[in-house]
Design a protein around this motif. Structure first.
Motif, PDB file in Angstrom:
ATOM      1  N   MET A  99      -9.567  -3.450   3.395  1.00  0.00           N
ATOM      2  CA  MET A  99      -9.434  -2.495   2.294  1.00  0.00           C
ATOM      3  C   MET A  99     -10.556  -2.723   1.289  1.00  0.00           C
TER       4      MET A  99
ATOM      5  N   GLN B  22     -16.355   5.094  -4.168  1.00  0.00           N
ATOM      6  CA  GLN B  22     -16.774   4.580  -2.858  1.00  0.00           C
ATOM      7  C   GLN B  22     -17.836   5.447  -2.194  1.00  0.00           C
TER       8      GLN B  22
ATOM      9  N   ARG C  20      -7.747   9.577 -13.636  1.00  0.00           N
ATOM     10  CA  ARG C  20      -8.214   9.887 -12.282  1.00  0.00           C
ATOM     11  C   ARG C  20      -8.505  11.382 -12.130  1.00  0.00           C
TER      12      ARG C  20
ATOM     13  N   PHE D 144     -12.354  -0.795  -0.461  1.00  0.00           N
ATOM     14  CA  PHE D 144     -12.364   0.033  -1.674  1.00  0.00           C
ATOM     15  C   PHE D 144     -10.967   0.210  -2.246  1.00  0.00           C
ATOM     16  N   GLY D 145     -10.129  -0.790  -2.042  1.00  0.00           N
ATOM     17  CA  GLY D 145      -8.799  -0.742  -2.618  1.00  0.00           C
ATOM     18  C   GLY D 145      -7.737  -0.395  -1.601  1.00  0.00           C
ATOM     19  N   HIS D 146      -6.493  -0.363  -2.084  1.00  0.00           N
ATOM     20  CA  HIS D 146      -5.338  -0.229  -1.197  1.00  0.00           C
ATOM     21  C   HIS D 146      -4.328   0.712  -1.828  1.00  0.00           C
TER      22      HIS D 146
ATOM     23  N   ARG E 125      -4.416   3.669  -5.437  1.00  0.00           N
ATOM     24  CA  ARG E 125      -5.452   3.311  -6.410  1.00  0.00           C
ATOM     25  C   ARG E 125      -6.745   2.874  -5.717  1.00  0.00           C
ATOM     26  N   THR E 126      -7.189   3.665  -4.746  1.00  0.00           N
ATOM     27  CA  THR E 126      -8.464   3.373  -4.110  1.00  0.00           C
ATOM     28  C   THR E 126      -9.604   3.700  -5.068  1.00  0.00           C
ATOM     29  N   CYS E 127     -10.750   3.066  -4.844  1.00  0.00           N
ATOM     30  CA  CYS E 127     -11.900   3.224  -5.731  1.00  0.00           C
ATOM     31  C   CYS E 127     -12.452   4.644  -5.664  1.00  0.00           C
TER      32      CYS E 127
ATOM     33  N   GLY F  96       0.798  -1.221   0.000  1.00  0.00           N
ATOM     34  CA  GLY F  96       0.000   0.000   0.000  1.00  0.00           C
ATOM     35  C   GLY F  96       0.827   1.266   0.000  1.00  0.00           C
TER      36      GLY F  96
ATOM     37  N   ARG G 212      -7.913 -10.833  -0.847  1.00  0.00           N
ATOM     38  CA  ARG G 212      -8.672 -10.201   0.237  1.00  0.00           C
ATOM     39  C   ARG G 212      -9.371 -11.249   1.108  1.00  0.00           C
TER      40      ARG G 212
ATOM     41  N   HIS H 189      -4.908  -2.185   8.543  1.00  0.00           N
ATOM     42  CA  HIS H 189      -4.712  -1.960   7.105  1.00  0.00           C
ATOM     43  C   HIS H 189      -5.105  -3.167   6.250  1.00  0.00           C
TER      44      HIS H 189
END
Length: 469
Positions: A408, A420, A109, A410-412, A415-417, A72, A371, A405
C-alpha cells in the motif's frame, strides 16, 4: 506502561551507536533491526498484534495481513487520523488534509482531489520537464569540469527539483520563489523528529517553553507569514486556475465547516504546508533511494536505461501516453517504495467503538501498521524479501506478494494519497531523463545507514559516482 518507552529508548540508543560504525557498503536493505528493534523483539515475543504504551497513549501494533485488510475496509468515520498526532504534528502539517477527520476531511478531499486527477496531471508534465532542466545542466557542468565523471551528493539536488515541481505545478511559482518555505519546513521536520526521539510524540514536554519549543514556534510563525504572502499575491492574479487558487477559494466557500476568518486561514495554511512538505519530500526521497538501488544493481540500471533511451529518443517533451509505456521504470519505483517507503508507519485512531480483525477496539485506541514490517516479511514476499528485485512486480502487485493488499505505497482504504498520480509521473520523467544522460555507481564514501526523521532517509547523505554518457 512507561517501561515500554524506556525499553524502546534503550534499544534505539544501542542501535544508534552501532549505526555510526556500520560498514560503508550496502549489505542489506533490511533496516528493521536498526530503526525498529523494539518492534522485532515484541513481535517475536507477543506475535503480530500487540499493545504497547508510549507513556501517554496506548498503541495497538498490527503486522498481521488479515487484520490489515480489515483496517482498509473501515470507513473514515470509524478509523481516522490520531488526534494526538494532529496536536504533535500541528507545527508541520497544521489543520490540513493529512490530519483532519470526519466531515472536515471529506471537505478537504472534495476541494483538493480533483486538482490531482490525471486530466490535470497531463498539463503538469511540461512543468515537470522544465523543473528537471536546472538539475541536468548543473550536473553536466560539474561533470564537464571534472572530465566526465565525479562524485555528486544527490540529496539536495533531488529535493530542490521535487520542490520546484510542486511550486510550479501547484502554486504557479518556481522553487526560487518558495525556497524559504521549503527550507523552513525542512528545519521544522528535523526539529520535530529530534524532539520525538527525546520525549516521544505525545509527551507533555513538547508544550513547555523550552528552547527547542521556542525555536519550533518561531519557525511555525515564519512559515505562516511566508504562505500568507504567497496566497495574497496569488489571489490578486487573474486567470489562475491551479491548486493554490482551489485552496484559497476552499477556505472561504463552505460556512458549515469554516465559520470565521481564523478557521479559513487554518484551512489555507494547513493545506499549503501539507502540499509543500508531503508533496515534495516523499517524492524526493523515493528518487534518492531509486538512484542508490540502481547504482548498486548495475544490471537493473542497464535495463532501466535501455527503456529510458527508448522513451526519450529525440523527444524534447514526454507526454502522458509515452509515460504509460515504461514497464521497467515502473517496477523499479514500485520496488523502491517497498524497500524504502518514506512513511514507514501508518497510524489510525478508532473514532468510535469498532470490531477489527475479530478484536473489539474501544473508541480512542491508536492502531499502528508498520509498512516496513509487512514489506520485509518473508512469509509475504518470499525468502528474498530484503533483496532489490523489481521483476517481482512484472505481473502486477497481485503476483508480487500474497496477499496483495499488504502493499500500500500510497495509503490504505479510503484515505489513499491524492497526489499519487503526480508522484508517479514526476518519478518516471525524472528517472527517464537522468538515466538517458548519466550512469551511476556507488561512492566509496557512502555509509548505508537509513534513519527515521518522520520519513526514512539516508543517515549520511547519498553520494554517488556520476558519469556523463
Amino acid at each position: 506502561m512507561l517501561r515500554n518507552l524506556l525499553k524502546k529508548k534503550k534499544m534505539l540508543k544501542n542501535m544508534s551507536n552501532k549505526r555510526t560504525h556500520m560498514v560503508k557498503k550496502q549489505d542489506t536493505n533490511s533496516y528493521l533491526s536498526t530503526l525498529f528493534p523494539h518492534f522485532l523483539l515484541w513481535r517475536k515475543t507477543y506475535g503480530p498484534v500487540f499493545l504497547y504504551s508510549t507513556g501517554a497513549v496506548d498503541i495497538l501494533h498490527v503486522s498481521d495481513p488479515d487484520m490489515v485488510k480489515d483496517i482498509g475496509h473501515r470507513t473514515p468515520s470509524e478509523l481516522g487520523k490520531p488526534n494526538y498526532l494532529k496536536r504533535s504534528r500541528k507545527a508541520l502539517f497544521g489543520g490540513g488534509i493529512l490530519t483532519v477527520n470526519g466531515d472536515e476531511w471529506a471537505y478537504h478531499r472534495k476541494i483538493l482531489a480533483p486538482e490531482f486527477f490525471m486530466e490535470k496531471i497531463k498539463g503538469m508534465i511540461q512543468l515537470i520537464e522544465d523543473a528537471t532542466v536546472p538539475l541536468l545542466e548543473s550536473w553536466e557542468g560539474i561533470l564537464d569540469a571534472a572530465g566526465g565523471s565525479s562524485e555528486i551528493v544527490v540529496d539536495d539536488y533531488l529535493r530542490n527539483l521535487s520542490a520546484d515541481v510542486i511550486a510550479r505545478a501547484c502554486f504557479g511559482s518556481t522553487f526560487a520563489k518558495g525556497k524559504e518555505i521549503f527550507c523552513k519546513l525542512r528545519q521544522l521536520q528535523k526539529a520535530i523528529s529530534q524532539q520525538d526521539a527525546l520525549v516521544g510524540p505525545s509527551a507533555v514536554w513538547k508544550h513547555m517553553p523550552t528552547k527547542a519549543n521556542r525555536e519550533i514556534a518561531k519557525l511555525v510563525e515564519e512559515v505562516r507569514v511566508l504562505i500568507q504572502a504567497v496566497t495574497k499575491e496569488h489571489s490578486s492574479y487573474k486567470g489562475n486556475d491551479d491548486l493554490l487558487l482551489a485552496i484559497i477559494n476552499g477556505g472561504a466557500s463552505d460556512e458549515r465547516i469554516y465559520k470565521g476568518t481564523a478557521e479559513a486561514e487554518e484551512f489555507i495554511i494547513g493545506n499549503c504546508k501539507n502540499i509543500y512538505f508531503a508533496g515534495h519530500e516523499t517524492t524526493a526521497l523515493t528518487a534518492i533511494w531509486c538512484l542508490m538501488l540502481l547504482a548498486t544493481h548495475p544490471e537493473w540500471q542497464k535495463r532501466a536505461r535501455a527503456e529510458a533511451l527508448e522513451l526519450c529518443q529525440g523527444r524534447m517533451r514526454l507526454d502522458v501516453d509515452i509515460l504509460q509505456r515504461p514497464k521497467i521504470l515502473t517496477m523499479v519505483i514500485q520496488e523502491t517504495l517497498r524497500l524504502y517507503h518514506p512513511a514507514s508507519l501508518m497510524m489510525r485512531e478508532a473514532l468510535m467503538d469498532a470490531k477489527v480483525g475479530g478484536l473489539d477496539i474501544p473508541r480512542g485506541t491508536i492502531i499502528q501498521v508498520a509498512r516496513s514490517m509487512l514489506y520485509l516479511d518473508k512469509d509475504v514476499w518470499g525468502l528474498d524479501a530484503s533483496e532489490f528485485r523489481p521483476d517481482r512486480f512484472a505481473n502486477g502487485v497481485a503476483a508480487a506478494c500474497k496477499p496483495a493488499h499488504v502493499y500500500m505505497p500510497f495509503g490504505h482504504g479510503p484515505r489513499t494519497c491524492i497526489g499519487q498520480n503526480l508522484a508517479m509521473t514526476e518519478l518516471k520523467v525524472l528517472l527517464a531523463r537522468l538515466l538517458s544522460r548519466f550512469a551511476f555507481a556507488p561512492s566509496p564514501r557512502y555509509h548505508h545507514a537509513p534513519v527515521s526523521r518522520l520519513t526514512i532517509e539516508p543517515g549520511f547523505g547519498m553520494p554517488l559516482l556520476v558519469t556523463r554518457l
